[in-house]
Motif scaffolding. Sequence first.
Motif, short mmCIF file in Angstrom:
data_model
loop_
_atom_site.label_atom_id
_atom_site.label_comp_id
_atom_site.label_asym_id
_atom_site.label_seq_id
_atom_site.Cartn_x
_atom_site.Cartn_y
_atom_site.Cartn_z
N ALA A 179 0.86 -1.17 -0.10
CA ALA A 179 -0.05 0.07 -0.04
C ALA A 179 0.83 1.09 0.04
N ALA A 180 0.34 2.12 -0.71
CA ALA A 180 1.04 3.60 -0.74
C ALA A 180 1.35 4.08 0.65
N ALA A 181 0.30 3.91 1.48
CA ALA A 181 0.61 4.53 2.77
C ALA A 181 1.82 4.04 3.60
N ASP A 182 1.80 2.64 3.47
CA ASP A 182 2.77 1.88 4.19
C ASP A 182 4.12 2.48 3.56
N ALA A 183 4.29 2.53 2.30
CA ALA A 183 5.72 3.38 1.70
C ALA A 183 5.83 4.51 2.24
N SER A 184 4.85 5.26 2.33
CA SER A 184 5.00 6.88 2.86
C SER A 184 5.26 6.69 4.36
N GLU A 185 4.92 5.88 5.10
CA GLU A 185 5.12 5.65 6.54
C GLU A 185 6.56 5.55 6.52
N LYS A 186 7.05 4.69 5.79
CA LYS A 186 8.49 4.00 5.83
C LYS A 186 9.54 5.21 5.56
N LEU A 187 8.85 6.04 4.44
CA LEU A 187 9.69 7.17 3.94
C LEU A 187 9.86 8.03 4.98
N TYR B 110 15.95 3.05 10.33
CA TYR B 110 15.88 2.40 9.10
C TYR B 110 15.34 1.06 9.46
N LEU B 111 15.72 0.40 10.44
CA LEU B 111 15.81 -1.11 10.54
C LEU B 111 13.95 -1.21 10.90
N ALA B 112 13.70 -0.47 11.47
CA ALA B 112 12.25 -0.42 11.79
C ALA B 112 11.38 -0.22 10.68
N ALA B 113 11.97 0.75 9.65
CA ALA B 113 11.43 0.69 8.46
C ALA B 113 11.54 -0.45 7.45
N GLY B 114 12.24 -1.51 7.72
CA GLY B 114 12.53 -2.69 7.09
C GLY B 114 13.84 -2.59 6.19
N CYS B 115 14.76 -1.74 6.41
CA CYS B 115 15.76 -1.38 5.58
C CYS B 115 16.84 -2.48 5.98
N HIS B 116 17.70 -2.72 5.22
CA HIS B 116 18.74 -3.78 5.59
C HIS B 116 19.95 -2.60 5.96
N VAL B 117 20.52 -2.83 6.82
CA VAL B 117 21.67 -1.89 7.24
C VAL B 117 22.82 -2.78 7.45
#
Length: 384
Positions: free
Chosen positions: A2-10, A62-69
């Motif tokens: 969902a777009a909302a999900d992507a914008s929350e992550k951003l 970043y980790l909480a937003a699902g990024c690989h760090v």
Amino acid sequence: MAAADASEKLALISENLTEILNPEIIEKILAEGRHPKIYWGTATTGRPHCGYFVPAIKIAQYLAAGCHVTILLADIHGFLDNLKAPIELVELRVEYYRYVITAIFKAVGVSTEKLKFVQGSSYQKSPEYIMDVYKLSSVISEHDAKRAGAEVVKQTDNAPLSGLLYPILQVLDEQYLDVDAQFGGLDQRKLFIAAKEWLPKLGYKERAHLMNPMVPGLKGAKMSSSDEDSKIDLLDSPDVVSKKIRKAVATPKVVEENGVLAFVEYVLLPAAALKGERKFVVERERDGLEPLVYSTIQQMHEDYRNDVLSPQLLKAAVTKSLNELLAPINAEFAASKEWQEIALKAYPPPAKKEKKVKDKGTRHPGKAAETINVKDLKEAVSEV
Ligand SMILES: N[C@@H](Cc1ccc(O)cc1)C(=O)O
């Protein structure tokens, strides 16, 4: 996705950052439902202090937003930068940094599953990497290499050549760590611009760059590992923490360059949010008043300007919260024989009384006798 999900992550990825170069790179990855790969590098030199909580909180987000760090423990950079870390100690310091940084993430309650540590020398000596160092150094001018490192690499007369290699290696790291973005403080900006310009010269792609503001330390300036009173060691005891915060500069009613307020803004509030509730509590029991409860830094700034929140109240509350964050780190250190041994070897205590200055020889670049100043002497003494 969902777009909302992507914008929350951003939003989480961008929170509190000063600047992002090429944000579209990250936006595209999020829009496609993929996980951005980000790295942060730290040269393994002096002992990490509480200022490390600032990048650590961003990494936790970043980790909480699902990024690989990836955290790069940049051992080779430690000595390229005017031998800040002596070659013999660099390996041990990598181990020390690994212990400390892992403990910080545990303290803020972040899962480190998507977090990876890489030691610089594990790939920066490969034939491919070295060949790319040669190639880049043939297409980058001395002037541009110097400018790229101007705010990061120690500047001296008769500077060692390694200071010019430093930016070249940092730029190549983006390619060799296979990331979409590099994260760092605003002091890295010139290096980040260089990365954008230099990587395409070897046919590699441009990355995004995420920049944290320079957060004032407890003395009002940038936290530095060479000034004893401006930093709180991650292993300082509650008494020492309390003493250092009491001495910190926090001018009444002035929120600018206020290191104590900045610590709440960039560490304590986001850490509380990651744990579930963005909230900072200031007890006023001694005055027989209800506690002040804040969820935004703006509310705190307003109360501080009006002196409802005095420096004394603020310092007591910060001391309490910081000691809560440090308690598990201290406990882990106390329980780990291995970590204690590494600490002793990586940062051998200075030989008593004898103020011996490390002898790199009078012809050592960057240390020409006439250029030694008091700060150099201090640094040299703390490293013997
Ligand atoms: N330049 C960073 C350290 C670093 C080293 C190598 C890198 O690839 C990235 C970052 C600093 O000032 O601490």
